[in-house]
Design a protein around this motif. Structure first.
Motif, PDB file in Angstrom:
ATOM      1  N   TRP A 266      25.394  53.732 -69.014  1.00 24.85           N
ATOM      2  CA  TRP A 266      25.620  52.922 -67.821  1.00 24.85           C
ATOM      3  C   TRP A 266      25.007  53.590 -66.598  1.00 24.85           C
ATOM      4  O   TRP A 266      25.137  54.799 -66.397  1.00 24.85           O
TER       5      TRP A 266
ATOM      6  N   ALA B  88      31.967  51.029 -65.595  1.00 25.68           N
ATOM      7  CA  ALA B  88      31.768  51.765 -66.841  1.00 25.68           C
ATOM      8  C   ALA B  88      33.066  52.193 -67.512  1.00 25.68           C
ATOM      9  O   ALA B  88      33.045  52.633 -68.675  1.00 25.68           O
ATOM     10  N   PHE B  89      34.208  52.087 -66.828  1.00 32.54           N
ATOM     11  CA  PHE B  89      35.477  52.422 -67.472  1.00 32.54           C
ATOM     12  C   PHE B  89      35.558  51.795 -68.861  1.00 32.54           C
ATOM     13  O   PHE B  89      35.172  50.643 -69.067  1.00 32.54           O
ATOM     14  N   THR B  90      36.094  52.545 -69.818  1.00 34.10           N
ATOM     15  CA  THR B  90      36.375  51.999 -71.146  1.00 34.10           C
ATOM     16  C   THR B  90      37.643  51.160 -71.072  1.00 34.10           C
ATOM     17  O   THR B  90      38.638  51.573 -70.468  1.00 34.10           O
TER      18      THR B  90
ATOM     19  N   GLY C  69      34.924  56.224 -68.975  1.00 35.71           N
ATOM     20  CA  GLY C  69      33.733  55.464 -69.297  1.00 35.71           C
ATOM     21  C   GLY C  69      32.753  56.199 -70.185  1.00 35.71           C
ATOM     22  O   GLY C  69      31.911  55.575 -70.835  1.00 35.71           O
TER      23      GLY C  69
ATOM     24  N   THR D 170      33.638  55.647 -74.763  1.00 39.90           N
ATOM     25  CA  THR D 170      34.091  54.367 -75.300  1.00 39.90           C
ATOM     26  C   THR D 170      34.221  54.386 -76.821  1.00 39.90           C
ATOM     27  O   THR D 170      35.290  54.079 -77.373  1.00 39.90           O
TER      28      THR D 170
ATOM     29  N   THR E 106      35.258  46.444 -72.951  1.00 38.58           N
ATOM     30  CA  THR E 106      34.605  47.157 -71.858  1.00 38.58           C
ATOM     31  C   THR E 106      33.576  46.298 -71.149  1.00 38.58           C
ATOM     32  O   THR E 106      33.522  46.266 -69.905  1.00 38.58           O
TER      33      THR E 106
END
Length: 832
Positions: free
Chosen positions: A456, A505-507, A566, A569, A596
């Motif tokens: 990302w 981008a956080f999972t 992020g 994942t 995600t």
């Protein structure tokens, strides 16, 4: 041949031999190693055999350190000389910035216990007069380092494995894997010689293996196809040349013994003695990836055609550094495949989605890493976890988005970057941009300078769109880089006004079903939140250490939205799915989805964040919609911002009043435009990851991969408030049995002017090393450097005076209270 085994190791190079040896040493019986050709027939045979301890990775440093020590014991155990020449390693610097790199590395080396010495140009000249030193700034010297004969050390490990009961069979190729639910059925074919080629015969057997380790090196793409997975390990060409004997070297040796290994990082090469001459190994630009889709059947212990023009610059620089080498003619040259991965680290650990299948692939420094890899991988397989955090080498750090083309191009980049300056703020450009949030073009137009996390593009900071003359956004430094001033302003904006961070981008995982509640209660160590509320919690390893950090949002009685780092994942998803599969019979059906890429995230934080959202929110009672009464801290509400439905979560990783705005990804550009328009009246500032990293340290918020990892328990991370000891949870007993070996704390640091710690530095009490930093940066609240790290438990007390090693000096550091900025959380709970 044995057909029922505890562990099958596939691959007879240095890595495979070490894995088999260490599994047997750890107590496992019935271990079989298969090699499709002869032992060492892959990259091992043409390796230069160097053992560089220099590495910026904490885990890799431990692995290399173990290897160097282990190889010295093999002759006594096996009677075979591994060919270890402990001649030392002199790594030279032509620039002051290169010395900065060495000094940062040296502090990391201290945390591992790796010995080193400093040398001035004059000291180098006095001790090694063949080296031209006029243009050097200095060097770092490893006295325990050197080089080894790759074939000899592999054969010694193989003999050691046999002595411990391992069976080794050559000329057997694996042609298929099938998981039965209990073990692997591995189809193997006998290989035979024909016309100089190695071809399959009609003879086949099936081996039943409880565990399988693949150490197939250059053949990893074939392994990936057989397993139905992706392995981003692809070889790159590496050339090295050997000269005829150098008379000046032979004369020097009469009085001094063998010459140390030389590395001129700025010239991109290593040089060592080779039978009275010199061996030059360059890491040039332009070396191509090979075997992207598999190794041809005709390629055995073979080499590629030479391309000496590609390394002409490096050859001339060797002559400059060792003038006497100019008269030594070329004797031999090699161009062979060496495996790489996109980030240069090997792939060591479990295969995502598969049971009892382990990878030991992608080793660019295979001889250096072989011993330690076998040791720590055996710990993971036998004991459930290694004593060091191996996450940085875990195969699951790469997701299914990594393609063959991506791996090939990134691996070429990794090869060419071996000797570049490895700044802690380094960002590599190959294959970018690839994964972008919809708002990418909008934030780029506003000056975003991007980093890359799990593919990302994520803003690191926002510089001026029209940079001042002489300002280079791509410049890096071991001190405060050009970006530093912009990160300071971003951090101040969140502390005094309002800032917005792209956290897409956080999972994100959705976990639901009749077994979801009971599963998550067992899977994580904190109490589960009530519907509409959130909790921070941790999933533990079997060893009781921290495996993953989750923010859990409870959407309904048996429906949960989990947010995690992020960067991890696939790592998080695979771990959770495995655990859920094991517990469904007990808890009931559990449905897990990685969502995600379905949700974008903007983190809005600062004293004016409520004012910003109030301009967009529509509610029956707009004046109180975002108040503590209607929307308390650590809660979630479904709100509408203009025409965008938002899952608003009242948390802020920066420690200010704030919300995470989780929104449908397809509406992101609309929401971004609305927020930016509303933000004009309240001074909204876009903020990057570097300022966020500083701010979270002011709140003592632990970061996964830094303070949180598989080498420390949540109790050692000093997080008892997030552990519910009244319930049973996975890893609890092991965590309690481990106790508190070291403890996490936050430190304020009076460091050198113009520099901050990076989180890799050693900590001292007087002259005694007592711990290490895991994070570092600058605090806008305190106007000085800040860091977090681990020290002896008795020292993790507010007011303790310590020292931190930066640029080869010790600087004052004081342990502060947990959450030194706003320790009562008054700003987070601020009412409206």
């Amino acid at each position: 041949m044995q057909t029922h085994v505890k562990a099958l190791v596939v691959g007879g190079g240095a890595i495979g031999a070490s894995v088999a040896y260490h599994l047997a040493k750890a107590g496992w019986k019935d271990i079989l190693l298969l090699e499709r050709d002869e032992l060492t027939a892959g990259s091992t045979w043409h390796s230069a055999g160097l053992l560089p301890l220099f590495n910026m990775s904490y885990a890799a440093s431990h692995i290399h350190d173990y290897s160097v020590k282990y190889y010295k014991t093999l002759e006594e155990e096996t009677g075979l000389n591994a060919g270890f020449s402990v001649v030392g390693n002199l790594r030279m610097a032509q620039t002051a910035e290169r010395m900065d790199e060495f000094m940062l590395y040296a502090s990391t080396a201290e945390t591992v216990g790796i010995p080193y010495e400093w040398m001035t140009p004059q000291q180098i000249k006095d001790k090694y007069p063949l080296v031209h030193t006029d243009d050097l700034k200095g060097a770092i010297y490893h006295p325990t380092d050197g080089y080894i004969n790759p074939a000899d050390v592999t054969m010694a490990m193989a003999k050691g494995a046999r002595l411990r009961g391992v069976t080794i069979e050559r000329k057997w190729q694996v042609d298929g894997y099938r998981w039965t639910g209990q073990h692997w059925d591995v189809t193997c074919t006998k290989m035979v010689e024909k016309g100089g080629n190695l071809i399959p015969s009609d003879e086949q057997i099936i081996i039943h293996a409880e565990h399988v380790v693949t150490a197939t090196g250059n053949h990893s793409q074939r392994t990936a196809k057989l397993l139905g997975i992706k392995i981003p390990a692809i070889p790159v060409e590496h050339q090295y040349i050997c000269t005829e004997p150098d008379p000046a070297l032979l004369e020097w040796r009469k009085q001094n013994g063998e010459h140390p290994v030389l590395r001129d990082a700025d010239a991109k090469w290593y040089v060592r003695e080779e039978r009275g001459g010199w061996m030059l190994g360059p890491y040039e630009y332009g070396a191509p990836a090979r075997f992207e889709y598999g190794v041809p059947d005709s390629f055995r212990a073979d080499l590629f055609p030479l391309d000496l023009e590609r390394i002409e610059e490096e050859y001339m620089s060797m002559i400059h550094r060792l003038p006497t080498s100019e008269t030594a003619g070329l004797k031999a040259d090699f161009n062979g495949p060496i495996c790489y991965t996109p980030d240069g680290n090997p792939l060591v650990g479990p295969v995502p989605g598969l049971r009892n299948m382990w990878l030991a692939e992608g080793f660019s420094f295979g001889i250096t890493a072989a011993g330690g890899t076998g040791y720590y991988l055996a710990q993971m397989m036998v004991e459930g976890e290694a004593e060091i955090d191996m996450a940085s080498l875990d195969p699951r750090r790469f997701g299914d988005w990594t393609t063959t083309e991506y791996a090939a191009r990134k691996n070429e980049e990794a090869y060419s970057h071996i000797y570049i300056l490895h700044h802690p703020d380094e960002e590599r450009e190959a294959c970018r941009p690839l994964r972008t949030a919809p708002c990418y073009d909008r934030v780029k137009a506003r000056g975003a300078q991007f980093g890359c996390v799990n593919g990302w593009e994520r803003p690191n900071y926002f510089g001026p769109k029209d940079a001042p003359e002489g300002f280079d956004h791509d410049s890096r430094s071991f001190r405060r880089g050009g970006w530093w001033q912009y990160a300071v302003e971003e951090a101040k904006a969140i502390r005094t006004g309002v800032g917005m961070i792209d956290a897409t981008a956080f999972t994100k995982h959705l976990v639901r079903g009749p077994g979801a509640t009971q599963f998550l209660d067992w899977f994580t160590c904190n109490k589960l939140p009530k519907v509409g509320r959130i909790n921070l919690t941790y999933a533990l390893t079997e060893a009781g250490t921290t495996r993953t950090e989750y923010t859990i949002v409870r959407l309904a009685e048996h429906e949960y939205y989990l947010i995690s780092s992020g960067a991890w994942t696939a790592y998080d998803s695979d771990f959770m799915r495995r655990a859920a599969e094991d517990k469904m019979a007990e808890f009931g059906w559990i449905d897990i989805h990685d969502v995600t890429t379905q949700w974008g995230v903007f983190a809005v934080a600062g004293p004016k964040s409520r004012d910003l959202l109030g301009k967009l929110g529509k509610d029956a009672d707009p004046a109180t919609a975002l108040s503590n009464k209607r929307f308390p801290w650590l809660s979630m509400r479904n709100i509408e911002l203009g025409m965008c439905p938002v899952r608003a979560v009242r948390v802020a990783y920066t420690g200010e009043l704030g919300w995470e705005l989780h929104h449908p990804i397809e509406m992101q550009t609309y929401l971004f435009d609305q927020l930016m328009s509303a933000g004009e009246d309240v001074g909204l500032k876009l903020v990057g990851a570097r300022a966020q990293n500083w701010l979270r340290q002011e709140k003592s918020y632990r970061a996964f991969g830094n303070e949180l990892g598989r080498d420390a328990t949540p109790m050692e991370a000093d997080l008892p408030r997030f552990i519910d000891m009244s319930k049973d949870f996975h890893g609890k007993a092991a965590m309690e049995a481990t106790g508190v070996r070291s403890k996490c704390c936050t430190l304020l640091i009076d460091g050198p002017e113009g520099a901050d710690p990076w989180g890799r530095e050693a900590l001292y009490e007087g002259d005694t090393k007592v711990g290490r930093l895991t994070s570092g940066g600058y605090s806008v609240a305190f106007g000085k450097s800040i860091g977090m790290g681990y020290v002896r438990p008795d020292l993790a007390v507010e007011g303790t005076k310590l020292k931190v090693r930066m640029f080869n000096e010790l600087w004052d550091a004081t342990v502060t209270c947990d959450s030194p900025y706003d320790p009562t959380n008054a700003t987070i709970r601020k009412d409206g």
